[in-house]
Design an enzyme around this catalytic site. Structure first.
Site, PDB file in Angstrom:
ATOM      1  N   CYS A 191       4.008   1.462  -6.079  1.00  0.00           N
ATOM      2  CA  CYS A 191       3.222   0.336  -6.583  1.00  0.00           C
ATOM      3  C   CYS A 191       3.034  -0.770  -5.555  1.00  0.00           C
ATOM      4  CB  CYS A 191       3.873  -0.223  -7.847  1.00  0.00           C
ATOM      5  SG  CYS A 191       5.629  -0.595  -7.693  1.00  0.00           S
ATOM      6  N   HIS A 247       2.501  -7.510  -8.484  1.00  0.00           N
ATOM      7  CA  HIS A 247       3.198  -7.599  -7.198  1.00  0.00           C
ATOM      8  C   HIS A 247       2.358  -8.425  -6.226  1.00  0.00           C
ATOM      9  CE1 HIS A 247       6.066  -4.935  -8.739  1.00  0.00           C
ATOM     10  NE2 HIS A 247       5.859  -3.850  -8.014  1.00  0.00           N
TER      11      HIS A 247
END
Length: 343
Positions: free
Chosen positions: A149, A241
């Site tokens: 990710c 993120h």
């Protein structure tokens, strides 16, 4: 409609798969698998639902199956895997040997020489490695991976900058707690805190990036020679993120050149693909997780804070880690597999 299944359907990423697939125009959920403890139960009982939309009626009463090729109907065309890597490395091969095509979010074998590691907007042609994989392993099915990710957040921006000659990349990540799973980080660990280490994460970013940016030669992937150094940190954000990137370049682009490279970078004509792929902000304090993680329905990458440095540029990038960075990435790979005739 293409009949699909989800391996590991009760976990956090598995639930995100259910959310994305339940309203998909081209995919029909035909099988849900989980551990033996959940097998035989209706999905609404087996899964402790934690996604931010209600459990879809279409799957609520569907019985969960064992995670074995024998349990999954043989008319399922595509499987999405959200299994823990320790489980996936034991069972995914069995599904591929049985003729299933598996689009997997699990981390095992991402860097295997004959396993395509794919972001459709970056390296769709790497799917041709499936022919090598089938020849070498004797499979009728196939195994395709999407990256970590944090890697998937950064690499599209690096691909856009590669026109200026990528030489070296430094990245420091601020990664949301959902990336560790629902029980992955306790509240006592993360509240009022930042954890400056995520096991294995730096290595994934440093290796997966080079494979993704590499060239398919017809028989193997010639990895990009860019040198990537990563420092990964867990922060008390739920989703999204955020990454601070320093890219050393052979050329000397202006800030305007960098924004143009991001904005001009081509996407893909796939149902889940965002347009544009990279959304840009001129403000120095953007992107931010709470404000920008759902851009492009959670599938876009946001970039901003671009500054020149003596050796290249510094900028920030962001993506939703469980949509673009996990389940959504696998779904997008599934759409690419369908479009390009691999199913």
């Amino acid at each position: 409609m293409t009949r699909v299944g989800v391996l590991g359907a009760t976990g956090a990423v598995g639930q995100r798969f259910i959310q994305l697939l339940s309203s998909h125009d081209d995919f029909e959920i035909a099988a849900l698998t989980a551990s033996s403890d959940s097998a035989g139960k209706p999905y609404k009982e087996a899964a402790k639902w934690r996604v931010d939309t209600p459990i879809p009626d279409s799957v609520a009463d569907v019985d969960v199956l064992e995670t074995t090729p024998e349990a999954v109907p043989n008319d399922v065309d595509l499987l999405f895997s959200s299994l823990p890597s320790s489980v996936a490395e034991r069972v995914e091969h069995g599904f591929c040997e049985a003729g299933y095509v598996v689009s997997s979010n699990s981390s095992n074998e991402r860097n295997a020489a004959d396993v395509p590691l794919v972001i459709p907007e970056v390296n769709a042609d790497h799917l041709d490695l499936i022919e090598v994989q089938r020849d070498e392993r004797g499979w009728d099915g196939a195994l395709v991976k999407n990256p970590n990710c944090s890697t998937i957040t950064m690499v599209p921006t690096l691909a856009a900058l590669d026109r200026f000659g990528l030489d070296r990349v430094h990245v420091s990540t601020l990664q949301a707690v959902s990336g560790a799973g629902y029980s992955g980080v306790s509240s006592m660990e993360i509240l009022d805190n930042v954890i400056p280490h995520i096991g294995g994460e730096e290595e994934k970013m440093e290796t997966e990036s080079r494979k993704l940016l590499g060239e398919f030669t017809g028989s193997e992937i010639d990895w990009h020679d860019v040198d990537v150094s990563a420092s990964c940190n867990r922060v008390p954000t739920l989703d999204g993120h955020l990454e601070n990137v320093w890219a050393e370049l052979d050329d000397d682009p202006t800030v305007e050149d960098v924004f143009a490279a991001f904005e001009d970078y081509a996407g893909q004509d796939l149902p889940s693909a965002p347009s544009p792929l990279i959304e840009t902000f001129e403000e120095p304090d953007r992107p931010q997780p709470r404000l920008d993680r759902f851009l492009g329905d959670g599938m876009a990458v946001a970039a901003g804070g671009v500054q020149q440095t003596p050796d290249g540029v510094q900028y920030n990038c962001l993506a939703h880690n469980t949509i673009r960075g996990a389940a959504g990435a696998s779904v997008l790979n599934g759409e690419l597999l369908e479009r390009d005739g691999w199913l």
